[in-house]
Design an enzyme around this catalytic site. Structure first.
Site, short mmCIF file in Angstrom:
data_model
loop_
_atom_site.label_atom_id
_atom_site.label_comp_id
_atom_site.label_asym_id
_atom_site.label_seq_id
_atom_site.Cartn_x
_atom_site.Cartn_y
_atom_site.Cartn_z
N ASP A 305 37.96 32.51 106.97
CA ASP A 305 38.11 31.06 106.99
C ASP A 305 39.37 30.74 106.19
O ASP A 305 39.89 31.59 105.45
CB ASP A 305 36.88 30.39 106.37
N ASN A 467 37.40 24.43 107.69
CA ASN A 467 36.51 24.52 108.86
C ASN A 467 37.14 25.35 109.97
O ASN A 467 37.14 24.97 111.14
CB ASN A 467 36.16 23.12 109.37
N HIS A 468 37.64 26.53 109.58
CA HIS A 468 38.27 27.45 110.53
C HIS A 468 37.57 28.81 110.56
O HIS A 468 38.23 29.85 110.47
CB HIS A 468 39.75 27.66 110.17
N PRO A 469 36.24 28.86 110.70
CA PRO A 469 35.60 30.18 110.74
C PRO A 469 36.03 30.96 111.98
O PRO A 469 36.18 30.40 113.07
CB PRO A 469 34.11 29.84 110.77
#
Length: 529
Positions: A305, A467-469
Site C-alpha cells: 500500500d 487506499n492503494h492496496p
C-alpha cells in the site's frame, strides 16, 4: 440451494450458461465486462456486492468529502494494529458500489513510471512491460492533450486538468519550482519528476468512474447482465476447475455457472474469496477450519500500500475544501459545473530523495484541508513512499464471508521506507516554507518539531492510507505467484484474477489508471489465450 443462469432483469435463453462471470464492478471489472461484451456471441454476467452508482454525491468530484468515504458505499476496512505506528489501526477504504473505488476516490490519473512496468516484466510477468501496456493506457483515454505517442483520444475515460485552480495549488507548484523541481506539465508524459497540475478522470465538472465510462454505455447489450447487491461468497469448483460462483442477494443464496470466472474484487476481497473457496496457503486455511482444495501459498501475501505521512499548516488566506462547500459554490456548480466543487486533486510533486534513484521515490500531494484536525481552516501535504519495500498479508478472520478479512500492510516494516518518508517530509517542509506560500499559510501546526526523532514520531502518529492496496495475488512464474502472465490462477482451470491484486509491485502513483489498464489488458488476453 437454487441454481440460476439468469441473474438480472434480462431473460437469456433458457439453460444457456454464461461464457464469463465477472466478480466485482470496480475499475477492472467494469472495463472487462464492457470489452468482453463487445462480442455479441459472448455472454457476460457482472456481479457487484454494492448498489448501483446512482448516489448524486458520486457525480460531484467534491462528493468524497460529503460522506462517500467511510459511508455506506465503502467497505470501510481497518488494518490490524500496526507495530510501526504504535499499534494504531489504519482505515482503508474500498468502493462497495458500481465503479468501485473509482466512484468514491480522489479521481487523479497517474499511470506511474515506465520502470514500474518493465520491472513487472523482468520479474516474471512477461508481456506487461511499458511498451506492452502503453497501448492499453492509450486505448482507455480521451486525453485533452490530443493524440500522441503517449496519449490517446476517443477512449472511454476523460483525462483532464482542473478548470478552476485554487491559488493555494498554484502556489504549491510555484514553491516546488523555487525549490529546484522541474515544472512538469504532464505527469503521464515522458518524465514523472517535478511539480505540476494533475490530470483527473473528470469531464465537464463531473466524475467519470470506470462504470460510467465503460459499463453504462454497454448496459443495453442483450449479452451483458449486471446484477448489483449480489455478494459473491465463493467460487464453485469441480475438482480443480472453476464452474461458477455462489452469491448472496436479498436474503437468499444463489449459484450461477459459467465457462470462466474472473475475480475483479480488489486486493482485499479477491484473496479473501479465493481462500473462502479453499484456494490459498494450506496451513492458514487449515488453521481457520477451511477445507483445502488447492494449496497456493502466495494468495493473500505480498500486500502493498502507499502509506502517507502528513504535514499540516493553518491557512491564513484563501479558500480551503471546507470553504468550497458554501452555498454560493454549490450554486455555481449546479448551474455551470465550475468552481471548487468541480475538482479535488489539483497539484502534486514527485521527488527523488535517494541519491542516484532511477525514478522518483517520494511524492508530495497538497490537500486543501487539515487532515489531522490541528487547524481549521488548514492545508496538508501527504508524503508517501512510491515504491515501498514493506510487504504484508490479507488473511481470513473466519470462514464466514461476512467477517472482514485481517488486513496487515505492515507499514514501514522495512526501515528504508521510514527513512524515505522522513526525507520526503523534509522536502515538503522546505517547499511549503517557500516565500510564495507565506501569503497563504502560517508555520506548521504539525509536526511540532523537525529533528529526525520528531519526524519519525510524526510518521507514526500521522500516517494514513492512500487506499492503494495491491499485490495479494501477484502475477509471475515463481512458486509464490498466484496467476500467470495471462492472469490465470495457477493450478485452477477456468479462473482468472484481473485487478490490483495481480500487481507485482505498486506503480509510482495512484492505482486507478493502472487498474483500468489491467482490465483492458485482461480483455485482450482473454480473447487470445
Amino acid at each position: 440451494m437454487p441454481e440460476t443462469t439468469a441473474a438480472s432483469g434480462k431473460t437469456p435463453e433458457p439453460g444457456s450458461p454464461y461464457d464469463h462471470v465477472i466478480v466485482g464492478g470496480g475499475a477492472a471489472g467494469s472495463v472487462l465486462a464492457a470489452r468482453l461484451s463487445e462480442d455479441p456471441g459472448c455472454r457476460v454476467l457482472l456481479l457487484e456486492a454494492g448498489p448501483p452508482d446512482t448516489d448524486p454525491r458520486i457525480q460531484q468530484p467534491h462528493g468524497l468529502f460529503a460522506g462517500l468515504l467511510r459511508g455506506e458505499l465503502d467497505w470501510s476496512y481497518d488494518t490490524v494494529p500496526q507495530e510501526q505506528l504504535g499499534g494504531r489501526r489504519v482505515p482503508l477504504s474500498a468502493g462497495k458500489v458500481l465503479g468501485g473505488g473509482g466512484s468514491i476516490n480522489y479521481q487523479v490519473w497517474f499511470r506511474g513510471h515506465r520502470l514500474d512496468y518493465d520491472g513487472w516484466a523482468a520479474g516474471g510477468m512477461r508481456g506487461w512491460g511499458w511498451d506492452d501496456v502503453l497501448p492499453a493506457f492509450r486505448r482507455s483515454e480521451d486525453h485533452e492533450l490530443g493524440v500522441s505517442d503517449l496519449h490517446g483520444t476517443g477512449g472511454p475515460v476523460p483525462v483532464t486538468t482542473p478548470k478552476d485552480v485554487s491559488p493555494l495549488s498554484l502556489a504549491f507548484i510555484t514553491a516546488g519550482v523555487e525549490n529546484g523541481l522541474a515544472l512538469n506539465r504532464d505527469f503521464n508524459g515522458a518524465e514523472l519528476d517535478g511539480a505540476g497540475l494533475v490530470y483527473s478522470n473528470i469531464r465537464d465538472g463531473e466524475r467519470f468512474s470506470a462504470s460510467r465510462a465503460y459499463l453504462h454505455p454497454a448496459m443495453d447489450r442483450p449479452n451483458l447482465d449486471v446484477l448489483t447487491e449480489a455478494q459473491v461468497v465463493r467460487v464453485l469448483l469441480e475438482g480443480t476447475r472453476a464452474t461458477g460462483v455462489e452469491y448472496r442477494r436479498g436474503g437468499s443464496t444463489e449459484r450461477v455457472h459459467a465457462d470462466s470466472v474472473v475475480l475483479c474484487a480488489g486486493a482485499v476481497r479477491t484473496p479473501q474469496l479465493l481462500m473462502l473457496s479453499g484456494i490459498g496457503p494450506a496451513d492458514h486455511l487449515s488453521d481457520v477450519g477451511m477445507d483445502v482444495v488447492h494449496d497456493l501459498p502466495g494468495v493473500g501475501s505480498g500486500l502493498q500500500d502507499h502509506p502517507a505521512a502528513v504535514v499540516s499548516w493553518p491557512v491564513t488566506r484563501g479558500e480551503t475544501w471546507l470553504d468550497a462547500l458554501s452555498e454560493s459554490n454549490q450554486t455555481l456548480y449546479d448551474r455551470q459545473r465550475r468552481g471548487p466543487l468541480a475538482s479535488v486533486g489539483q497539484a502534486s510533486a514527485f521527488l527523488r530523495v535517494t541519491p542516484g534513484a532511477p525514478a522518483p521515490d517520494v511524492s508530495a500531494m497538497p490537500m486543501l484541508i487539515d487532515l489531522l484536525g490541528e487547524s481549521v481552516p488548514g492545508f496538508s501535504c501527504m508524503v508517501t513512499v512510491l515504491a515501498p519495500r514493506s510487504r504484508g498479508t490479507v488473511r481470513l478472520a473466519s470462514t464466514d464471508p461476512v467477517d472482514p478479512p485481517l488486513v496487515d500492510p505492515r507499514y514501514y516494516e522495512d526501515p528504508a521506507d521510514l527513512e524515505l518518508v522522513v526525507g520526503g517530509l523534509r522536502r515538503a517542509l522546505d517547499i511549503c516554507g517557500s516565500p510564495v506560500m507565506d501569503a497563504f499559510i502560517g508555520s506548521p501546526s504539525f509536526p511540532p518539531a523537525t529533528d529526525d526523532a520528531a519526524l519519525r514520531e510524526s510518521v507514526r502518529t500521522s500516517t494514513v492510507s492512500f487506499n492503494h492496496p495491491a499485490g495479494t495475488c501477484r502475477a509471475g512464474d515463481d512458486q509464490d505467484a498466484v496467476v500467470d502472465e495471462f492472469l490465470r490462477v495457477h493450478g485452477i482451470r477456468g479462473l482468472r484474477v484481473a485487478d490490483a491484486s495481480v500487481m507485482p509491485s505498486l506503480p509510482r502513483g495512484n492505482i486507478h489508471a493502472p487498474t483500468i489498464m489491467i482490465g483492458e489488458r485482461a480483455a485482450e488476453l482473454m480473447r487470445t489465450a
